[in-house]
Motif scaffolding. Sequence first.
Motif, mmCIF file in Angstrom:
data_model
loop_
_atom_site.group_PDB
_atom_site.id
_atom_site.type_symbol
_atom_site.label_atom_id
_atom_site.label_comp_id
_atom_site.label_asym_id
_atom_site.label_seq_id
_atom_site.Cartn_x
_atom_site.Cartn_y
_atom_site.Cartn_z
ATOM 1 N N ALA A 74 27.140 -8.864 23.199
ATOM 2 C CA ALA A 74 27.000 -8.994 21.911
ATOM 3 C C ALA A 74 28.511 -8.305 21.384
ATOM 4 C CB ALA A 74 25.918 -8.635 21.704
ATOM 5 N N LEU A 75 29.191 -7.919 20.476
ATOM 6 C CA LEU A 75 30.331 -7.508 19.735
ATOM 7 C C LEU A 75 29.864 -6.929 18.428
ATOM 8 C CD1 LEU A 75 33.151 -8.968 20.923
ATOM 9 C CD2 LEU A 75 32.397 -7.114 21.878
ATOM 10 N N THR A 76 30.259 -5.722 17.829
ATOM 11 C CA THR A 76 29.732 -5.111 16.597
ATOM 12 C C THR A 76 30.309 -6.043 15.148
ATOM 13 O OG1 THR A 76 31.586 -4.073 16.225
ATOM 14 C CG2 THR A 76 29.445 -2.887 17.345
ATOM 15 N N GLU A 77 30.626 -6.948 15.659
ATOM 16 C CA GLU A 77 31.375 -8.234 14.256
ATOM 17 C C GLU A 77 29.883 -9.210 14.698
ATOM 18 O OE1 GLU A 77 34.551 -8.561 17.758
ATOM 19 O OE2 GLU A 77 33.466 -6.743 16.845
ATOM 20 N N ASP A 78 29.170 -9.428 15.767
ATOM 21 C CA ASP A 78 28.091 -9.728 16.017
ATOM 22 C C ASP A 78 27.348 -9.698 15.207
ATOM 23 O OD1 ASP A 78 30.200 -11.636 17.721
ATOM 24 O OD2 ASP A 78 28.780 -11.053 19.217
ATOM 25 N N ALA A 93 17.690 -16.275 10.514
ATOM 26 C CA ALA A 93 17.578 -15.463 11.534
ATOM 27 C C ALA A 93 18.363 -13.857 12.031
ATOM 28 C CB ALA A 93 17.369 -15.665 12.851
ATOM 29 N N LYS A 94 17.622 -12.796 11.098
ATOM 30 C CA LYS A 94 19.397 -11.587 11.613
ATOM 31 C C LYS A 94 19.518 -11.006 12.923
ATOM 32 C CE LYS A 94 17.915 -9.503 6.944
ATOM 33 N NZ LYS A 94 17.550 -8.612 6.129
ATOM 34 N N VAL A 95 20.468 -10.751 13.492
ATOM 35 C CA VAL A 95 20.900 -10.002 14.699
ATOM 36 C C VAL A 95 21.105 -8.586 14.293
ATOM 37 C CG1 VAL A 95 22.248 -10.422 16.424
ATOM 38 C CG2 VAL A 95 21.346 -11.897 15.298
ATOM 39 N N HIS A 96 20.943 -7.695 15.051
ATOM 40 C CA HIS A 96 20.922 -6.280 14.820
ATOM 41 C C HIS A 96 22.264 -5.876 16.599
ATOM 42 C CE1 HIS A 96 21.355 -2.256 13.701
ATOM 43 N NE2 HIS A 96 20.923 -1.938 13.898
ATOM 44 N N VAL A 97 23.000 -5.325 16.008
ATOM 45 C CA VAL A 97 23.767 -5.043 17.713
ATOM 46 C C VAL A 97 23.722 -3.334 17.211
ATOM 47 C CG1 VAL A 97 25.856 -4.835 18.795
ATOM 48 C CG2 VAL A 97 24.869 -6.466 17.978
ATOM 49 N N ILE A 98 23.181 -2.783 18.450
ATOM 50 C CA ILE A 98 23.443 -0.967 18.392
ATOM 51 C C ILE A 98 24.031 -0.693 19.447
ATOM 52 C CG2 ILE A 98 21.143 -0.776 17.255
ATOM 53 C CD1 ILE A 98 19.734 -0.248 19.889
ATOM 54 N N GLU A 130 26.903 2.224 18.120
ATOM 55 C CA GLU A 130 26.263 1.180 16.737
ATOM 56 C C GLU A 130 25.418 1.370 16.946
ATOM 57 O OE1 GLU A 130 26.704 -1.489 13.932
ATOM 58 O OE2 GLU A 130 28.194 -0.982 15.274
ATOM 59 N N PRO A 131 24.518 1.725 15.424
ATOM 60 C CA PRO A 131 25.759 1.829 14.634
ATOM 61 C C PRO A 131 26.339 3.484 14.315
ATOM 62 C CG PRO A 131 23.513 2.503 14.050
ATOM 63 C CD PRO A 131 23.103 2.034 15.504
ATOM 64 N N LYS A 162 26.082 11.927 17.562
ATOM 65 C CA LYS A 162 24.274 11.665 16.995
ATOM 66 C C LYS A 162 24.122 10.133 17.228
ATOM 67 C CE LYS A 162 19.801 13.473 16.593
ATOM 68 N NZ LYS A 162 19.019 14.805 16.581
ATOM 69 N N ASN A 163 23.299 9.074 17.648
ATOM 70 C CA ASN A 163 22.472 7.926 16.488
ATOM 71 C C ASN A 163 21.412 7.803 17.190
ATOM 72 O OD1 ASN A 163 23.306 6.788 19.095
ATOM 73 N ND2 ASN A 163 24.681 5.134 17.898
ATOM 74 N N GLU A 164 21.405 6.384 16.636
ATOM 75 C CA GLU A 164 19.692 6.107 16.561
ATOM 76 C C GLU A 164 19.623 5.376 18.699
ATOM 77 O OE1 GLU A 164 18.749 1.731 15.678
ATOM 78 O OE2 GLU A 164 20.148 2.800 13.921
#
Length: 1166
Positions: free
Chosen positions: A507-511, A528-533, A566-567, A616-618
């Motif tokens: 998986a890539l961020t643009e996915d 469906a929603k896809v979230h990439v971190i 990511e984010p 720093k991110n989540e």
Amino acid sequence: MPEPTKKEENEVPAPAPPPEEPSKEKEAGTAPAKEPSKEKEAGTTPAKEWSIGESPAGEEQDKQNANSQLSILFVEKPQGGTVKVGENITFIAKVKAEDLLRKPTVKWFKGKWMDLASKAGKHLQLKETFERHSRVYTFEMQIIKAKENYAGNYRCEVTYKDKFDSCSFDLEVHESTGTTPNIDIRSAFKRSGEGQDDAGELDFSGLLKRREVKQQEEEPEVDVWELLKNAKPSEYEKIAFQYGITDLRGMLKRLKRMRREEKKSAAFAKILDPAYQVDKGGRVRFVVELADPKLEVKWYKNGQEIRPSTKYIFEHKGCQRILFINNCQMTDDSEYYVTAGDEKCSTELFVREPPIMVTKQLEDTTAYCGERVELECEVSEDDANVKWFKNGEEIIPGPKSRYRIRVEGKKHILIIEGATKADSAEYSVMTTGGQSSAKLSVDLKPLKILTPLTDQTVNLGKEICLKCEISENVTGKWTKNGLPIQESDRLKVVHKGRIHKLVIANALTEDEGDYVFAPDSYNVTLPAKVHVIDPPKIILDGLDADNTVTVIAGNKLRLEIPISGEPPPKAIWSRADKAIMEGSGRIRAESYPDSSTLVIDVAERDDSGVYHINLKNEAGEAHAAIKIKVVDLPDPPVAPTVTEVGDDWCIMNWEPPAYDGGSPILGYFIERKKKQSSRWMRLNFDLCKETTFEPKKMIEGVAYEVRIFAVNAIGISKPSMPSRPFVPLAVTSPPTLLAVDSVTDTTVTMKWRPPDQIGAAGLDGYVLEYCFEGSDNWLPANKDLIDKTKFTITDLPTDSKIFVRVKAVNAAGASEPKYYSQPILVKEIIEPPKIRIPRHLKQTYIRRVGEAVNLVIPFQGKPRPELTWKKDGVEIDKNQINIRNSETDTIIFIRKAERSHSGKYDLQVKVDKFVETASIDIQIVDRPGPPQTVKIEDVWGENVALTWTPPKDDGNAAITGYTIQKADKKSMEWFTVIEHYHRTSATITELVIGNEYYFRVFSENMCGLSEDATMTKESAVIAKDGKIYKNPVYEDFDFSEAPMFTQPLVNTYAIAGYNATLNCSVRGNPKPKITWMKNKVAIVDDPRYRMFSNQGVCTLEIRKPSPYDGGTYCCKAVNDLGTVEIECKLEVKGGLSFCRLLLQGVPPNIIDSYLRDVHSSNPEEY
């Protein structure tokens, strides 16, 4: 062989019904009459009959469609249209004419074959126009007051040489009412009458209507051949229409051939009929009657002899010979003939195929998507030709088609595999004798979502799998953010039965985004929603091992640190626990999606230290420390001092810079340049460790400057200020040849030459000085240096005397002055005038009328002289002749010369009391006029004596000749007899006896012939009778001459090894024969000799002679009148001494005497 009946059936193609209105014909555009009560009573669907000329067959239709898609010639095709009854409609076609040499041919058709050019009238108009600016042909077909039977398929064809293009279009006519009468197919060929009320009607409605077939009374068998044989040619077309003949031209050719063959036969008492016609499967009987029953008879089909069999039966009845053909098939349609002895008679057999009827009609069918659908019908015969249509378009099965057609005897089945909603339509089947249609309706099954898609959160680099399950096994489409998803090596779409998967590896961020699955043919979506971190990372690959960054003071530091996450993570920069904020300060931070940047606009030494970056991110945090070091270049040294200067060297010293930039001084670079140059040249490539340096190899007399650079580990400092200029001094010698150029009442102009010796410092300019007689005060004549060697001293008092001197100045100073030897009197000297006439103007200057005259006459004289021009003693009119004067010349200019401009032009140049004159003769010439009179003085034999008087107008030039022409009185065509004739009388000879001639004479001067000629008033008749003129008899001159040498042979020397030639010239008539001899022996076929003879010059070439070739050579010339000989001696000299002496110009006799003395003194060596 032609097949009339078969052709008639083939020309009855079944048109396809339109897709939306099954009861409405696409081709005919009319609604066929329906009788529901009769159909119910019969219990079956009545067969339908289709008339000829409606729509083309399937293959031809495909060809036309293919041709129309090529669009070779059309730039605008006619489009189908709809019109109401009684209204007008126009169809337009445009053809580009850029590549066409002539107008293309355009035809309009109705249905398959009907040419509408013959239907033009009050209901149909054909027009054509041509637009020249765009080069486009426009063709229009206008239908006026449309009727219901005008509806159908039309076609437009355009041809040009080997190019072809066509286009089909439909016309629909609405508001059609009433039923259609039952019309026989032959009556459909009715043509519009000529000169009647319905002329121009489009009477092809009978060809385009579908009708029920009714049982008709059987008509008696009619022999069409007998009708054609007995009919007049004007009735052929009527018979063809009445009996359904489609190949009328072919039948007429056969009829003509049979008529030629009808002649009295000695073998046959009764011959075969011209033609026979039989239905397919029937029996035919051929009968001939012989004049002699003993003759042997043979039957032939297409040139092949027929043998007895169950199909072919022979029968003899007295003198009759009969041939039976059983079970006739289409292959039996051909030419037959029978032979008896040396004679034969022939006939044609036409096999007629019966129409094929639809016995079992199609039935309406309903199915679901994906199911197999079969549409079935039956026809009257096995393996019949049946065509299937979908919404009026023919179905052509093939390897890539979803449609298959299965034939089982009389049963024909259309199979559709995996039906879709697009297959919902009206399907029809057509034969030569009927048709049937039915509707197919394909619907979707209800869809249920068994497993929906779910939202997912995935780490970067992991696999994403979106899965759903539906109740039906149908395909679907995946989209991301509203855009279709394309499969790749990383992205796979999986479909197994009712399960659909979308798998994304790594998986890539643009996915990241909103994914939707939509089943085909259903108005249902599964979102469906896809979230990439991704945890944050700091990338320090571009820094040193200790993460140190060095920056030069004063420069801008932009330290960009790549980051990931990511984010996108939030970056914070700090120094000594003090955060660096984002903003517009000198030291600030800048954040970007993929990097964080530390910016120092103007780096200072105090900016050195350790800087921290925190991310720093989540998904997590990251930290790094970076060391920044600020360094600078050293200050420039103080300007160096030149302490000592030589002829090509100097010694210079300097002090170290006050600030070394935080790094020790490693050395110095020294540069120098010429003062007047901007190019500095480095003197040392190795650092100078000391603060003193000695430049060398300088040019004497050139001013130089030097400067210093300080170098530390950071780099090179700015240059120091240049030193004071220094130059090796060298003064030039005094100028030379000082002389007076001119003197006026207030000025004196002096000129001189440059110095003989100019020093290495060069020459900057000159200073001219003067002083009055009796004074020692020298005054400068020029304030600034002058580069030229000529200068004018101004503002001098008249009649005063001055002394003048000049100095050359360079960088070293002024040279010794050059004095003028004596005082100069300031007073203008009078120079007598003098005119210098160019050489070409010392003779008469000749120009033609209309040419330009531009003469430049130079003169001398001081002060500026006064000029006066006169023509023939009279002042020149300046409106006609332009005069322009300058100080040194005068110009006389005439734009277009005329004869009135001819004359003597006098120029007077006056200075004070001195006067100089000169004259120029200008002659403007033109073509002369014709002679005044031309007379015929005498006519005798074939001769005419002419005299004429010179012209009054000679064109201002001497008459150089005359041109005489003659013309026969009958033709009055003029022919030139004599050109460039100088006398005023001439005798014209060799005239044709019996003719009458006129003569005319042109005058000629240097400009050419006169425009007109003077013709004799009377004509000269060369009489046939009278005194016969006898030409004098002259005896032939005898050119015979004995041979004689006009140029003898000459004794000569030759050098051994070099080609030698002997030349002489001889004349004689007849041409003498030349023979060359050596020592009285003839030279024959010797390759060492080549003999030439050209225009009496005889040449003998001896190739590379040796001493052996020396001797006496003789040339002998012989003809019928005598013999003559001439001799010469050739001596061949060998050795280098003779050659060398000859090349040095020593005479051959002296060389010969010298060599004899050498030979006598040293015979062995020689």
